[in-house]
Design a protein around this motif. Structure first.
Motif, PDB file in Angstrom:
ATOM      1  N   ASP A 291      -5.124  21.018 -36.929  1.00 53.55           N
ATOM      2  CA  ASP A 291      -6.115  21.704 -36.096  1.00 53.55           C
ATOM      3  C   ASP A 291      -7.423  21.756 -36.873  1.00 53.55           C
ATOM      4  O   ASP A 291      -7.641  22.643 -37.708  1.00 53.55           O
ATOM      5  CB  ASP A 291      -5.627  23.114 -35.753  1.00 53.55           C
ATOM      6  CG  ASP A 291      -6.547  23.828 -34.756  1.00 53.55           C
ATOM      7  OD1 ASP A 291      -7.675  23.335 -34.531  1.00 53.55           O
ATOM      8  OD2 ASP A 291      -6.145  24.875 -34.234  1.00 53.55           O
ATOM      9  N   LEU A 292      -8.299  20.806 -36.619  1.00 58.08           N
ATOM     10  CA  LEU A 292      -9.522  20.685 -37.399  1.00 58.08           C
ATOM     11  C   LEU A 292     -10.410  21.925 -37.292  1.00 58.08           C
ATOM     12  O   LEU A 292     -11.060  22.326 -38.257  1.00 58.08           O
ATOM     13  CB  LEU A 292     -10.310  19.449 -36.944  1.00 58.08           C
ATOM     14  CG  LEU A 292      -9.640  18.099 -37.201  1.00 58.08           C
ATOM     15  CD1 LEU A 292     -10.432  16.974 -36.545  1.00 58.08           C
ATOM     16  CD2 LEU A 292      -9.508  17.843 -38.709  1.00 58.08           C
TER      17      LEU A 292
ATOM     18  N   THR B 208     -10.608  11.113 -34.373  1.00 59.87           N
ATOM     19  CA  THR B 208      -9.724  10.249 -35.162  1.00 59.87           C
ATOM     20  C   THR B 208      -8.289  10.781 -35.048  1.00 59.87           C
ATOM     21  O   THR B 208      -8.055  11.877 -34.528  1.00 59.87           O
ATOM     22  CB  THR B 208     -10.132  10.237 -36.644  1.00 59.87           C
ATOM     23  OG1 THR B 208      -9.701  11.460 -37.274  1.00 59.87           O
ATOM     24  CG2 THR B 208     -11.634  10.083 -36.805  1.00 59.87           C
TER      25      THR B 208
ATOM     26  N   LEU C 180     -14.933  18.663 -38.955  1.00 61.20           N
ATOM     27  CA  LEU C 180     -15.475  18.085 -37.726  1.00 61.20           C
ATOM     28  C   LEU C 180     -15.915  16.637 -37.897  1.00 61.20           C
ATOM     29  O   LEU C 180     -16.084  15.911 -36.918  1.00 61.20           O
ATOM     30  CB  LEU C 180     -16.639  18.943 -37.212  1.00 61.20           C
ATOM     31  CG  LEU C 180     -16.240  20.345 -36.729  1.00 61.20           C
ATOM     32  CD1 LEU C 180     -17.448  21.081 -36.165  1.00 61.20           C
ATOM     33  CD2 LEU C 180     -15.124  20.270 -35.677  1.00 61.20           C
TER      34      LEU C 180
ATOM     35  N   GLU D 268      -7.018  14.547 -35.607  1.00 61.24           N
ATOM     36  CA  GLU D 268      -6.943  15.614 -34.599  1.00 61.24           C
ATOM     37  C   GLU D 268      -5.506  15.888 -34.165  1.00 61.24           C
ATOM     38  O   GLU D 268      -5.159  17.023 -33.818  1.00 61.24           O
ATOM     39  CB  GLU D 268      -7.786  15.248 -33.381  1.00 61.24           C
ATOM     40  CG  GLU D 268      -9.282  15.308 -33.621  1.00 61.24           C
ATOM     41  CD  GLU D 268     -10.077  15.015 -32.372  1.00 61.24           C
ATOM     42  OE1 GLU D 268     -11.099  15.688 -32.147  1.00 61.24           O
ATOM     43  OE2 GLU D 268      -9.675  14.102 -31.616  1.00 61.24           O
TER      44      GLU D 268
ATOM     45  N   TRP E 130     -14.038  14.491 -38.936  1.00 55.42           N
ATOM     46  CA  TRP E 130     -12.841  13.723 -38.589  1.00 55.42           C
ATOM     47  C   TRP E 130     -12.529  13.802 -37.097  1.00 55.42           C
ATOM     48  O   TRP E 130     -11.482  13.314 -36.653  1.00 55.42           O
ATOM     49  CB  TRP E 130     -11.640  14.229 -39.381  1.00 55.42           C
ATOM     50  CG  TRP E 130     -11.765  14.046 -40.861  1.00 55.42           C
ATOM     51  CD1 TRP E 130     -12.021  15.005 -41.795  1.00 55.42           C
ATOM     52  CD2 TRP E 130     -11.656  12.817 -41.588  1.00 55.42           C
ATOM     53  NE1 TRP E 130     -12.072  14.460 -43.056  1.00 55.42           N
ATOM     54  CE2 TRP E 130     -11.854  13.116 -42.956  1.00 55.42           C
ATOM     55  CE3 TRP E 130     -11.412  11.492 -41.221  1.00 55.42           C
ATOM     56  CZ2 TRP E 130     -11.816  12.140 -43.953  1.00 55.42           C
ATOM     57  CZ3 TRP E 130     -11.373  10.524 -42.208  1.00 55.42           C
ATOM     58  CH2 TRP E 130     -11.566  10.848 -43.545  1.00 55.42           C
ATOM     59  N   SER E 131     -13.425  14.399 -36.319  1.00 53.06           N
ATOM     60  CA  SER E 131     -13.221  14.476 -34.871  1.00 53.06           C
ATOM     61  C   SER E 131     -13.155  13.081 -34.270  1.00 53.06           C
ATOM     62  O   SER E 131     -13.845  12.156 -34.713  1.00 53.06           O
ATOM     63  CB  SER E 131     -14.360  15.261 -34.216  1.00 53.06           C
ATOM     64  OG  SER E 131     -14.393  16.594 -34.693  1.00 53.06           O
TER      65      SER E 131
END
Length: 274
Positions: free
Chosen positions: A170-171, A163, A158, A166, A160-161
């Protein structure tokens, strides 16, 4: 000290909190440059939460107004656009600037402009170590040339949300570590401007943006923001792993970044610099 801040987000707020706890006496003057729409809120917070940090406080929205308060040191902590918009003006006015958003220098034309501005103003463009260690050794080895530098940055998914990660993975569904970016430090800094300042720092201290290899990883088991890198040079070899706790206000930022900036300020204030 007369201190200037460009930006009043998570890093600036955390930094002021640490300053309030560690300095022996209030700053002579604190000037904060922020966007016009945040000027009222910034003024209120400075008068409330940070009332004891400085004897004189001002909030401005342009670099010339910041300079009118005669800062001895300016800290940029507002992002790549703020570096391009404000930092050259401050450097040309002979004021040293600590740039936290080091990834902005992945823009070759901006890096050149900043270096020229610092030279014209006989000022220092200061690039702090931030969330990574060993920069002193890397910079020393860089003088001999022949460096091979490889960096791997791992954060919880999360973090890396928001950015390009995504779009790559699938983070929210990850159960194990997955590499979603491999490339140069320049590519990493441009694609992940809020997450890859470490890659830019390593590149500028060592082998350069094109010769610094980067991997970015989303890892559900990451204990925080993990930075690992290895260096091979004709003079020495070393590797480093740092597990940083994320900042309470922003998972993308390692809290040690704030303490790195605090060190720059304390080295200016105190009788000993280390």
């Amino acid at each position: 000290m007369r201190l200037g801040l460009i930006g009043f987000g998570n890093i600036a707020v955390t930094l002021l909190g640490q300053l309030a706890e560690t300095i022996d006496a209030p700053l002579e003057c604190l000037t904060v440059l922020c966007l016009p729409e945040f000027a009222g809120e910034t003024t209120a917070r400075l008068a409330g939460e940070f009332a004891g940090v400085a004897t004189e406080v001002a909030v401005v929205t342009e670099a010339p107004a910041l300079l009118s308060h005669r800062p001895q040191l300016v800290i940029e902590c507002a992002g790549h656009m703020a570096v391009a918009t404000h930092v050259p003006t401050v450097l040309r006015a002979s004021v040293d600037v600590v740039v936290v958003s080091i990834g902005a220098l992945s823009d070759e034309s901006l890096e050149k402009e900043l270096r020229l501005a610092a030279a014209d103003g006989r000022a220092h463009l200061i690039l702090p170590a931030g969330a990574v260690g060993g920069i002193d050794l890397l910079a020393a080895l860089g003088a001999a040339g022949g460096l091979e530098v490889r960096y791997r940055g791992s954060k919880p998914p999360l973090a890396w949300s928001g950015t390009p990660a995504e779009a790559a993975i699938d983070l929210g569904a990850l159960t194990e570590a997955e590499i979603f970016f491999t490339g140069t430090a320049r590519e990493a800094a441009r694609q992940f401007p809020k997450n890859a300042n470490v890659a830019a720092t390593l590149a500028l201290a060592g082998a350069g943006f094109e010769a610094t290899h980067v991997e970015l990883v989303a890892d559900p088991a990451a204990p925080g923001n993990v930075h690992e890198y290895s260096v091979v040079s004709p003079l020495a070899k070393y590797s480093m792993r740092i597990e940083n706790l994320p900042s309470a206000g922003n998972a993308k930022t390692s809290v040690s970044t704030v303490y790195s900036v605090l060190r720059e300020i304390r080295n200016r204030i105190g009788p000993v610099a280390i």
